[in-house]
Design a protein around this motif. Sequence first.
Motif, PDB file in Angstrom:
ATOM      1  N   THR A   1      22.171  45.532  77.401  1.00 47.74           N
ATOM      2  CA  THR A   1      23.512  46.093  77.587  1.00 47.74           C
ATOM      3  C   THR A   1      24.402  45.941  76.347  1.00 47.74           C
ATOM      4  O   THR A   1      25.510  46.467  76.317  1.00 47.74           O
ATOM      5  CB  THR A   1      24.215  45.365  78.745  1.00 47.74           C
ATOM      6  OG1 THR A   1      24.021  43.954  78.564  1.00 47.74           O
ATOM      7  CG2 THR A   1      23.631  45.773  80.078  1.00 47.74           C
ATOM      8  N   ALA A   2      23.933  45.224  75.335  1.00 44.65           N
ATOM      9  CA  ALA A   2      24.747  45.034  74.126  1.00 44.65           C
ATOM     10  C   ALA A   2      24.874  46.350  73.375  1.00 44.65           C
ATOM     11  O   ALA A   2      24.139  47.310  73.622  1.00 44.65           O
ATOM     12  CB  ALA A   2      24.118  43.967  73.234  1.00 44.65           C
ATOM     13  N   ASP A   3      25.805  46.373  72.437  1.00 41.74           N
ATOM     14  CA  ASP A   3      26.028  47.554  71.614  1.00 41.74           C
ATOM     15  C   ASP A   3      24.763  47.897  70.815  1.00 41.74           C
ATOM     16  O   ASP A   3      24.160  47.039  70.181  1.00 41.74           O
ATOM     17  CB  ASP A   3      27.184  47.224  70.652  1.00 41.74           C
ATOM     18  CG  ASP A   3      27.636  48.444  69.913  1.00 41.74           C
ATOM     19  OD1 ASP A   3      28.446  49.201  70.474  1.00 41.74           O
ATOM     20  OD2 ASP A   3      27.163  48.653  68.771  1.00 41.74           O
ATOM     21  N   MET A   4      24.357  49.178  70.843  1.00 38.55           N
ATOM     22  CA  MET A   4      23.087  49.566  70.211  1.00 38.55           C
ATOM     23  C   MET A   4      23.059  49.294  68.708  1.00 38.55           C
ATOM     24  O   MET A   4      22.011  48.979  68.149  1.00 38.55           O
ATOM     25  CB  MET A   4      22.767  51.041  70.479  1.00 38.55           C
ATOM     26  CG  MET A   4      22.057  51.313  71.801  1.00 38.55           C
ATOM     27  SD  MET A   4      20.520  50.352  72.087  1.00 38.55           S
ATOM     28  CE  MET A   4      19.405  51.173  70.931  1.00 38.55           C
ATOM     29  N   SER A   5      24.217  49.396  68.035  1.00 41.25           N
ATOM     30  CA  SER A   5      24.205  49.164  66.592  1.00 41.25           C
ATOM     31  C   SER A   5      23.939  47.678  66.302  1.00 41.25           C
ATOM     32  O   SER A   5      23.303  47.325  65.316  1.00 41.25           O
ATOM     33  CB  SER A   5      25.528  49.615  65.970  1.00 41.25           C
ATOM     34  OG  SER A   5      26.568  48.760  66.403  1.00 41.25           O
ATOM     35  N   LEU A   6      24.413  46.822  67.209  1.00 42.46           N
ATOM     36  CA  LEU A   6      24.170  45.386  67.075  1.00 42.46           C
ATOM     37  C   LEU A   6      22.690  45.083  67.367  1.00 42.46           C
ATOM     38  O   LEU A   6      22.051  44.288  66.665  1.00 42.46           O
ATOM     39  CB  LEU A   6      25.080  44.652  68.068  1.00 42.46           C
ATOM     40  CG  LEU A   6      25.345  43.172  67.846  1.00 42.46           C
ATOM     41  CD1 LEU A   6      25.857  42.913  66.444  1.00 42.46           C
ATOM     42  CD2 LEU A   6      26.363  42.655  68.865  1.00 42.46           C
ATOM     43  N   ILE A   7      22.158  45.730  68.395  1.00 45.68           N
ATOM     44  CA  ILE A   7      20.732  45.548  68.718  1.00 45.68           C
ATOM     45  C   ILE A   7      19.888  45.969  67.511  1.00 45.68           C
ATOM     46  O   ILE A   7      18.945  45.285  67.126  1.00 45.68           O
ATOM     47  CB  ILE A   7      20.336  46.360  69.981  1.00 45.68           C
ATOM     48  CG1 ILE A   7      21.111  45.842  71.206  1.00 45.68           C
ATOM     49  CG2 ILE A   7      18.829  46.296  70.218  1.00 45.68           C
ATOM     50  CD1 ILE A   7      20.807  46.565  72.513  1.00 45.68           C
ATOM     51  N   GLU A   8      20.274  47.066  66.883  1.00 49.94           N
ATOM     52  CA  GLU A   8      19.506  47.553  65.735  1.00 49.94           C
ATOM     53  C   GLU A   8      19.532  46.542  64.583  1.00 49.94           C
ATOM     54  O   GLU A   8      18.500  46.232  63.988  1.00 49.94           O
ATOM     55  CB  GLU A   8      20.041  48.909  65.269  1.00 49.94           C
ATOM     56  CG  GLU A   8      19.219  49.465  64.121  1.00 49.94           C
ATOM     57  CD  GLU A   8      19.552  50.901  63.756  1.00 49.94           C
ATOM     58  OE1 GLU A   8      20.462  51.494  64.396  1.00 49.94           O
ATOM     59  OE2 GLU A   8      18.897  51.414  62.825  1.00 49.94           O
ATOM     60  N   LYS A   9      20.724  46.007  64.299  1.00 49.11           N
ATOM     61  CA  LYS A   9      20.844  44.994  63.229  1.00 49.11           C
ATOM     62  C   LYS A   9      19.963  43.794  63.534  1.00 49.11           C
ATOM     63  O   LYS A   9      19.286  43.249  62.662  1.00 49.11           O
ATOM     64  CB  LYS A   9      22.294  44.498  63.123  1.00 49.11           C
ATOM     65  CG  LYS A   9      23.162  45.318  62.187  1.00 49.11           C
ATOM     66  CD  LYS A   9      24.508  44.602  61.994  1.00 49.11           C
ATOM     67  CE  LYS A   9      25.570  45.590  61.562  1.00 49.11           C
ATOM     68  NZ  LYS A   9      26.920  45.071  61.712  1.00 49.11           N
ATOM     69  N   ALA A  10      20.017  43.345  64.800  1.00 50.25           N
ATOM     70  CA  ALA A  10      19.253  42.169  65.206  1.00 50.25           C
ATOM     71  C   ALA A  10      17.751  42.429  65.084  1.00 50.25           C
ATOM     72  O   ALA A  10      16.985  41.572  64.632  1.00 50.25           O
ATOM     73  CB  ALA A  10      19.612  41.772  66.629  1.00 50.25           C
ATOM     74  N   VAL A  11      17.324  43.636  65.463  1.00 50.34           N
ATOM     75  CA  VAL A  11      15.904  43.988  65.346  1.00 50.34           C
ATOM     76  C   VAL A  11      15.497  43.999  63.872  1.00 50.34           C
ATOM     77  O   VAL A  11      14.404  43.574  63.505  1.00 50.34           O
ATOM     78  CB  VAL A  11      15.624  45.354  66.029  1.00 50.34           C
ATOM     79  CG1 VAL A  11      14.277  45.926  65.610  1.00 50.34           C
ATOM     80  CG2 VAL A  11      15.702  45.210  67.551  1.00 50.34           C
ATOM     81  N   ASP A  12      16.411  44.451  63.012  1.00 48.88           N
ATOM     82  CA  ASP A  12      16.093  44.516  61.579  1.00 48.88           C
ATOM     83  C   ASP A  12      15.876  43.143  60.950  1.00 48.88           C
ATOM     84  O   ASP A  12      14.984  42.982  60.125  1.00 48.88           O
ATOM     85  CB  ASP A  12      17.205  45.266  60.821  1.00 48.88           C
ATOM     86  CG  ASP A  12      17.142  46.771  61.047  1.00 48.88           C
ATOM     87  OD1 ASP A  12      16.067  47.247  61.477  1.00 48.88           O
ATOM     88  OD2 ASP A  12      18.150  47.458  60.802  1.00 48.88           O
ATOM     89  N   ILE A  13      16.690  42.151  61.325  1.00 49.50           N
ATOM     90  CA  ILE A  13      16.570  40.868  60.606  1.00 49.50           C
ATOM     91  C   ILE A  13      15.619  39.867  61.266  1.00 49.50           C
ATOM     92  O   ILE A  13      15.297  38.860  60.660  1.00 49.50           O
ATOM     93  CB  ILE A  13      17.946  40.189  60.334  1.00 49.50           C
ATOM     94  CG1 ILE A  13      18.582  39.653  61.610  1.00 49.50           C
ATOM     95  CG2 ILE A  13      18.887  41.097  59.569  1.00 49.50           C
ATOM     96  CD1 ILE A  13      19.742  38.699  61.319  1.00 49.50           C
TER      97      ILE A  13
END
Lengths: 233, 233
Positions: free
Chosen positions: A153-165
């Motif tokens: 449910t978190a913001d998708m842009s935050l999920i993307e950043k987290a997946v990246d690092i």
Amino acid sequence: MTKLYGIGVGPGDSELLTMKAVKALQSLDIIYTPFAHKGQRSVAEKIASPYFKADLVIKRRHFPMTLDLTEKEKSWKVIVSEIIDDVKAGHNVGFITLGDPSVYSTYSYLLDLIDHQIPVETIAGISSFQQIAAATSIPLVLDDELLEVIPATADMSLIEKAVDINDNVVLMKVATHWSEIFGLLASKKLLGQAIVISNASMANQQSFKVAELTKETKLPYFSTLILKKKYQF
Amino acid sequence: MTKLYGIGVGPGDSELLTMKAVKALQSLDIIYTPFAHKGQRSVAEKIASPYFKADLVIKRRHFPMTLDLTEKEKSWKVIVSEIIDDVKAGHNVGFITLGDPSVYSTYSYLLDLIDHQIPVETIAGISSFQQIAAATSIPLVLDDELLEVIPATADMSLIEKAVDINDNVVLMKVATHWSEIFGLLASKKLLGQAIVISNASMANQQSFKVAELTKETKLPYFSTLILKKKYQF
């Protein structure tokens, strides 16, 4: 001195409670347990019930499943005031939560509202993502690696950043946001590096390789995804 | 059929083992347990020992604490071959780890080397960071928030990125990199939002507000930091 015990009952299997949780359950006079729909026993109650004393008073209360925080707080305040009265009247009171009471649990809000008016003891439980790692014998995190736990449910842009690092990502409750999550992993060519486990440690546990799913797959409500970039599932 | 049980014994308190872990321990013929220095009982062994059967065979083995992976693998291979022989000879064998066997545990490397030659069952345990949250009744993560778990040995630029995107960060084993970690939090004005707990749930548990520490503070080896940006400790 009596108190409120906030007890984590783990992900599903009644054997995944800690000894401390079982001992606390057996010391209770009253237990509060949430149900989402009137009259239904919660999953947490089913898990903990083998350890209930015969004369335990079970107070099933309605915790509204809504995004309206004001409505939720109204219900919580009523329950908290009941709990405080029960403890002050000399009863040991328990509140049970699925998984770990410190990880995405309504218990945290109750604690806030209790605001030190009564003594409280929190007892940790096994989270679904830990049980998934154990059941599949796949390490969650090793050495110098990072582990990120994200609700879908978190913001998708935050999920993307987290997946990246992160090399290791746990995505909780992916069912309701499956299409976006699947799309993100597909765009990063990470489908082969992810699995989904539904109803971890329950009788109806299922596991899925994400590479074999589609954007349209309908997953059970209790579904957790584990992404391990260094793995091939 | 006999097998290897990888058992998480939790962070310190023997009551923090799960019922499943206790049942597994009581079914064992042989237990393997690491010690870092010859002759010393490991912390994991002390935690699990109340549940040992009287005739349990305890095989204490040396797991070198070195950064030299080749040297470590040489020792692990000898131990794994012993474990495989014991299971194939009809014994139930256990390997115990502090905390959760899926979270930063040597057990994961042993599993790799065992490579499905014998049946394995992994039993989850409570991690130190979960116990810290429980002991302090501070939620680890709520709602749409993210939770990041980072070993202080990770690359500092990665730790910085993770601190930037997460509201909740668990930094494991901060003692050996305290000066850099303290510096990072100071530079981001986050000292007031962090606590350190050492020896969680053990007799010598200590807690420190990070704002009251300095770069030079000497922390115990088992020290975990919790950063919660929305909190004031």
